[in-house]
Write a protein that holds these residues in place. Structure first.
Motif, PDB file in Angstrom:
ATOM      1  N   PHE A 142       0.822  -1.203   0.000  1.00  0.00           N
ATOM      2  CA  PHE A 142       0.000   0.000   0.000  1.00  0.00           C
ATOM      3  C   PHE A 142       0.860   1.259   0.000  1.00  0.00           C
ATOM      4  O   PHE A 142       0.602   2.204  -0.757  1.00  0.00           O
ATOM      5  CB  PHE A 142      -0.917  -0.010   1.220  1.00  0.00           C
ATOM      6  CG  PHE A 142      -1.759   1.221   1.358  1.00  0.00           C
ATOM      7  CD1 PHE A 142      -2.907   1.383   0.614  1.00  0.00           C
ATOM      8  CD2 PHE A 142      -1.395   2.221   2.249  1.00  0.00           C
ATOM      9  CE1 PHE A 142      -3.688   2.525   0.740  1.00  0.00           C
ATOM     10  CE2 PHE A 142      -2.170   3.365   2.382  1.00  0.00           C
ATOM     11  CZ  PHE A 142      -3.317   3.519   1.628  1.00  0.00           C
ATOM     12  N   ILE A 143       1.884   1.308   0.845  1.00  0.00           N
ATOM     13  CA  ILE A 143       2.693   2.524   0.956  1.00  0.00           C
ATOM     14  C   ILE A 143       3.508   2.753  -0.308  1.00  0.00           C
ATOM     15  O   ILE A 143       3.739   3.900  -0.711  1.00  0.00           O
ATOM     16  CB  ILE A 143       3.602   2.478   2.213  1.00  0.00           C
ATOM     17  CG1 ILE A 143       4.097   3.883   2.579  1.00  0.00           C
ATOM     18  CG2 ILE A 143       4.768   1.545   2.039  1.00  0.00           C
ATOM     19  CD1 ILE A 143       3.003   4.789   3.081  1.00  0.00           C
ATOM     20  N   ASP A 144       3.934   1.694  -0.979  1.00  0.00           N
ATOM     21  CA  ASP A 144       4.653   1.878  -2.244  1.00  0.00           C
ATOM     22  C   ASP A 144       3.762   2.585  -3.255  1.00  0.00           C
ATOM     23  O   ASP A 144       4.202   3.499  -3.960  1.00  0.00           O
ATOM     24  CB  ASP A 144       5.114   0.520  -2.792  1.00  0.00           C
ATOM     25  CG  ASP A 144       6.306  -0.045  -2.042  1.00  0.00           C
ATOM     26  OD1 ASP A 144       6.909   0.700  -1.241  1.00  0.00           O
ATOM     27  OD2 ASP A 144       6.628  -1.233  -2.239  1.00  0.00           O
ATOM     28  N   GLY A 145       2.483   2.191  -3.341  1.00  0.00           N
ATOM     29  CA  GLY A 145       1.563   2.863  -4.246  1.00  0.00           C
ATOM     30  C   GLY A 145       1.285   4.297  -3.835  1.00  0.00           C
ATOM     31  O   GLY A 145       1.152   5.193  -4.684  1.00  0.00           O
ATOM     32  N   ALA A 146       1.207   4.544  -2.526  1.00  0.00           N
ATOM     33  CA  ALA A 146       0.947   5.894  -2.032  1.00  0.00           C
ATOM     34  C   ALA A 146       2.107   6.838  -2.334  1.00  0.00           C
ATOM     35  O   ALA A 146       1.912   8.058  -2.459  1.00  0.00           O
ATOM     36  CB  ALA A 146       0.677   5.849  -0.528  1.00  0.00           C
ATOM     37  N   ILE A 147       3.306   6.296  -2.458  1.00  0.00           N
ATOM     38  CA  ILE A 147       4.471   7.101  -2.824  1.00  0.00           C
ATOM     39  C   ILE A 147       4.497   7.330  -4.336  1.00  0.00           C
ATOM     40  O   ILE A 147       4.754   8.448  -4.809  1.00  0.00           O
ATOM     41  CB  ILE A 147       5.766   6.419  -2.350  1.00  0.00           C
ATOM     42  CG1 ILE A 147       5.833   6.426  -0.819  1.00  0.00           C
ATOM     43  CG2 ILE A 147       6.996   7.101  -2.938  1.00  0.00           C
ATOM     44  CD1 ILE A 147       6.952   5.596  -0.241  1.00  0.00           C
ATOM     45  N   VAL A 148       4.223   6.300  -5.116  1.00  0.00           N
ATOM     46  CA  VAL A 148       4.189   6.440  -6.580  1.00  0.00           C
ATOM     47  C   VAL A 148       3.196   7.523  -6.988  1.00  0.00           C
ATOM     48  O   VAL A 148       3.464   8.326  -7.895  1.00  0.00           O
ATOM     49  CB  VAL A 148       3.821   5.096  -7.239  1.00  0.00           C
ATOM     50  CG1 VAL A 148       3.493   5.288  -8.719  1.00  0.00           C
ATOM     51  CG2 VAL A 148       4.949   4.094  -7.081  1.00  0.00           C
ATOM     52  N   HIS A 149       2.039   7.561  -6.318  1.00  0.00           N
ATOM     53  CA  HIS A 149       0.975   8.505  -6.665  1.00  0.00           C
ATOM     54  C   HIS A 149       0.959   9.712  -5.731  1.00  0.00           C
ATOM     55  O   HIS A 149      -0.099  10.335  -5.530  1.00  0.00           O
ATOM     56  CB  HIS A 149      -0.369   7.785  -6.626  1.00  0.00           C
ATOM     57  CG  HIS A 149      -0.463   6.632  -7.568  1.00  0.00           C
ATOM     58  ND1 HIS A 149      -0.486   6.783  -8.927  1.00  0.00           N
ATOM     59  CD2 HIS A 149      -0.517   5.297  -7.342  1.00  0.00           C
ATOM     60  CE1 HIS A 149      -0.573   5.596  -9.506  1.00  0.00           C
ATOM     61  NE2 HIS A 149      -0.583   4.676  -8.569  1.00  0.00           N
TER      62      HIS A 149
END
Length: 267
Positions: free
Chosen positions: A235-242
């Motif tokens: 989840f946090i990887d996606g929150a950083i990408v976006h």
């Protein structure tokens, strides 16, 4: 009557929305968890820095927790910015027994502003970390809490063992400050799990808040700590990408990326 999954964040308010209470509530929503809150301090900030911070009195902190627990079946608590020793004592005395607590030992903002007074560290170690379900320090925070100078996976493990010995049920030592490929290390009574991630060419405000809130939301939904850790890492990887850019191009973590917000901001 069925009641929703529910979690409570105990943290400071971030007027820019990228961290603290605001980011935590958005994270809970992204996990389908009803978000309740206890505000410990009001800050004036944006991704560029903190312009002011005003702790709430301990009695105001305690009565918020009491109001939440009187009205909702809270499945997990998450603590973030606690500001000072009196605030920590109020939280520790008010938390109900038997509910998992994720302790994010917030000490310094991403911009470098100190958010926890020096005299509060010992109170945090003595009254809140013992009994926590998970403690989630980044490397500088882990070094302050344990006295271990961290320069790689082995010293991350040493710091993790020290926090487990203090009474925490599990520890996630976040390795984003290390050079090279970032890695987060979960240590519990049964061993460890090491998960790596992608290094992005920009700094992101609020990742620690979002990470611990995602752990709390996962625990509130009934996951084990290890299941929650794996779910949170993705989840946090996606929150950083976006991540969300501000007017100056500085980025804040985006907990709502899984709800379709932020595709245009990727990279």
């Amino acid at each position: 009557m069925d009641t929703p999954f529910c979690a409570c964040t105990i943290a400071g308010s971030d007027s820019g929305g990228g961290a603290g209470i605001q980011a935590d509530l958005a994270t809970f929503a992204a996990f389908g968890v009803w978000g309740t809150s206890t505000i410990t301090a009001v800050t004036a900030q944006n991704p560029g820095g903190v312009r002011g911070s005003w702790p709430l009195p301990p009695e105001a902190v305690a009565v918020q927790i009491e109001a939440v627990t009187a009205g909702f079946r809270v499945g997990a608590f998450k603590t973030g910015m606690l500001a000072d020793a009196s605030g920590i004592r109020a939280v520790a005395a008010s938390l109900p027994a038997g509910v998992p607590v994720v302790v994010d030992p917030v000490m310094v903002a991403t911009s470098g502003t100190r958010l926890l007074s020096e005299d509060a560290v010992e109170v945090l170690l003595g009254e809140l970390i013992p009994g926590a379900a998970v403690v989630t320090p980044n490397l500088p925070e882990a070094a302050v809490l344990t006295g271990v100078e961290i320069d790689g996976p082995e010293t991350m493990r040493e710091a993790g063992r020290s926090l487990l010995a203090m009474g925490a049920g599990a520890v996630v030592v976040k390795g984003g400050h290390l050079p090279g490929e970032p890695a987060d290390l979960l240590m519990d009574r049964d061993g460890e799990v090491l998960l790596t991630g992608q290094r992005h060419p920009y700094a992101v405000h609020g990742t620690g808040c979002c990470f611990s809130a995602a752990l709390a939301a996962s625990l509130a939904r009934g996951m084990s700590v290890r299941e929650a850790f794996v779910e949170t890492k993705g989840f946090i990887d996606g929150a950083i990408v976006h991540a969300v850019p501000d007017l100056a191009g500085r980025r804040s973590v985006n907990p709502l990326w899984r709800c379709g917000m932020g595709e245009e901001w990727s990279g």
